[in-house]
Design a protein around this motif. Structure first.
Motif, PDB file in Angstrom:
ATOM      1  N   ALA A  19       0.837  -1.201   0.000  1.00 15.28           N
ATOM      2  CA  ALA A  19       0.000   0.000   0.000  1.00 15.28           C
ATOM      3  C   ALA A  19       0.873   1.253   0.000  1.00 15.28           C
ATOM      4  O   ALA A  19       1.923   1.291   0.617  1.00 15.28           O
ATOM      5  N   ASP A  20       0.436   2.261  -0.734  1.00 14.17           N
ATOM      6  CA  ASP A  20       1.125   3.547  -0.702  1.00 14.17           C
ATOM      7  C   ASP A  20       0.735   4.231   0.600  1.00 14.17           C
ATOM      8  O   ASP A  20      -0.437   4.496   0.849  1.00 14.17           O
ATOM      9  N   CYS A  21       1.720   4.502   1.412  1.00 10.90           N
ATOM     10  CA  CYS A  21       1.452   5.048   2.738  1.00 10.90           C
ATOM     11  C   CYS A  21       2.173   6.376   2.927  1.00 10.90           C
ATOM     12  O   CYS A  21       3.274   6.578   2.444  1.00 10.90           O
ATOM     13  N   VAL A  22       1.539   7.237   3.666  1.00 14.64           N
ATOM     14  CA  VAL A  22       2.149   8.498   4.072  1.00 14.64           C
ATOM     15  C   VAL A  22       2.141   8.519   5.590  1.00 14.64           C
ATOM     16  O   VAL A  22       1.136   8.218   6.220  1.00 14.64           O
ATOM     17  N   GLU A  23       3.286   8.845   6.173  1.00 12.29           N
ATOM     18  CA  GLU A  23       3.370   8.959   7.616  1.00 12.29           C
ATOM     19  C   GLU A  23       3.907  10.338   7.972  1.00 12.29           C
ATOM     20  O   GLU A  23       4.691  10.916   7.225  1.00 12.29           O
ATOM     21  N   CYS A  24       3.481  10.859   9.091  1.00 15.17           N
ATOM     22  CA  CYS A  24       3.978  12.153   9.547  1.00 15.17           C
ATOM     23  C   CYS A  24       4.069  12.132  11.061  1.00 15.17           C
ATOM     24  O   CYS A  24       3.524  11.267  11.717  1.00 15.17           O
ATOM     25  N   ARG A  25       4.777  13.086  11.597  1.00 18.55           N
ATOM     26  CA  ARG A  25       4.804  13.240  13.043  1.00 18.55           C
ATOM     27  C   ARG A  25       4.767  14.715  13.392  1.00 18.55           C
ATOM     28  O   ARG A  25       5.163  15.555  12.596  1.00 18.55           O
ATOM     29  N   GLN A  26       4.270  15.003  14.568  1.00 16.28           N
ATOM     30  CA  GLN A  26       4.041  16.384  14.974  1.00 16.28           C
ATOM     31  C   GLN A  26       4.985  16.752  16.108  1.00 16.28           C
ATOM     32  O   GLN A  26       5.317  15.922  16.944  1.00 16.28           O
ATOM     33  N   THR A  27       5.381  17.997  16.133  1.00 11.83           N
ATOM     34  CA  THR A  27       6.230  18.473  17.217  1.00 11.83           C
ATOM     35  C   THR A  27       5.399  19.245  18.228  1.00 11.83           C
ATOM     36  O   THR A  27       4.338  19.757  17.912  1.00 11.83           O
ATOM     37  N   TRP A  28       5.914  19.307  19.429  1.00 13.60           N
ATOM     38  CA  TRP A  28       5.319  20.150  20.456  1.00 13.60           C
ATOM     39  C   TRP A  28       5.878  21.548  20.283  1.00 13.60           C
ATOM     40  O   TRP A  28       7.063  21.722  19.999  1.00 13.60           O
ATOM     41  N   ARG A  29       5.046  22.568  20.446  1.00  8.77           N
ATOM     42  CA  ARG A  29       5.481  23.973  20.398  1.00  8.77           C
ATOM     43  C   ARG A  29       5.411  24.549  21.794  1.00  8.77           C
ATOM     44  O   ARG A  29       4.379  24.486  22.438  1.00  8.77           O
ATOM     45  N   LYS A  30       6.525  25.119  22.244  1.00  5.08           N
ATOM     46  CA  LYS A  30       6.569  25.717  23.572  1.00  5.08           C
ATOM     47  C   LYS A  30       6.012  27.133  23.520  1.00  5.08           C
ATOM     48  O   LYS A  30       6.231  27.861  22.561  1.00  5.08           O
ATOM     49  N   SER A  31       5.318  27.505  24.565  1.00  6.95           N
ATOM     50  CA  SER A  31       4.754  28.845  24.667  1.00  6.95           C
ATOM     51  C   SER A  31       5.845  29.902  24.531  1.00  6.95           C
ATOM     52  O   SER A  31       6.941  29.753  25.057  1.00  6.95           O
ATOM     53  N   THR A  32       5.544  30.986  23.832  1.00  8.38           N
ATOM     54  CA  THR A  32       6.503  32.087  23.702  1.00  8.38           C
ATOM     55  C   THR A  32       6.698  32.803  25.028  1.00  8.38           C
ATOM     56  O   THR A  32       7.660  33.541  25.195  1.00  8.38           O
ATOM     57  N   ARG A  33       5.797  32.584  25.984  1.00  6.35           N
ATOM     58  CA  ARG A  33       5.945  33.189  27.310  1.00  6.35           C
ATOM     59  C   ARG A  33       6.911  32.421  28.195  1.00  6.35           C
ATOM     60  O   ARG A  33       7.245  32.863  29.283  1.00  6.35           O
ATOM     61  N   SER A  34       7.349  31.252  27.760  1.00  9.26           N
ATOM     62  CA  SER A  34       8.324  30.489  28.528  1.00  9.26           C
ATOM     63  C   SER A  34       9.683  31.147  28.348  1.00  9.26           C
ATOM     64  O   SER A  34      10.137  31.365  27.242  1.00  9.26           O
ATOM     65  N   ASN A  35      10.331  31.444  29.459  1.00  9.78           N
ATOM     66  CA  ASN A  35      11.581  32.190  29.356  1.00  9.78           C
ATOM     67  C   ASN A  35      12.816  31.371  29.700  1.00  9.78           C
ATOM     68  O   ASN A  35      13.859  31.916  30.018  1.00  9.78           O
TER      69      ASN A  35
END
Length: 83
Positions: A19-35
């Protein structure tokens, strides 16, 4: 270092061996208020097909993950702007 989740296969992929398959993964984005200080309150978020997920970045993979619909995530963002 960028942190990734596991690979996610497209729901349109069949379970056959060729089967032709597409896989992806997502990253976590940190709040811009985190210093980046040791005692900063940090939240990370990512979008999903059902809405959004949030977690405590200080705990990383050990953090509980909260699933939020788009309206709830928007409300969370509004509430954080007031504080």
């Amino acid at each position: 270092m960028v942190e990734y989740t596991g690979w996610r296969k497209s729901t349109r992929s069949s379970n056959t061996s060729n089967a032709d398959c597409v896989e992806c993964r997502q990253t976590w984005r940190k709040s811009t208020r985190s210093n980046n200080t040791a005692n900063s309150d940090c939240v990370e978020a990512r979008n999903t097909a059902a809405g959004f997920q949030v977690r405590d970045s200080k705990l990383g993979h050990d953090s509980p993950v909260f699933d939020l619909g788009a309206a709830d995530f928007t409300s969370l963002l509004r509430a954080t702007r007031r504080s």
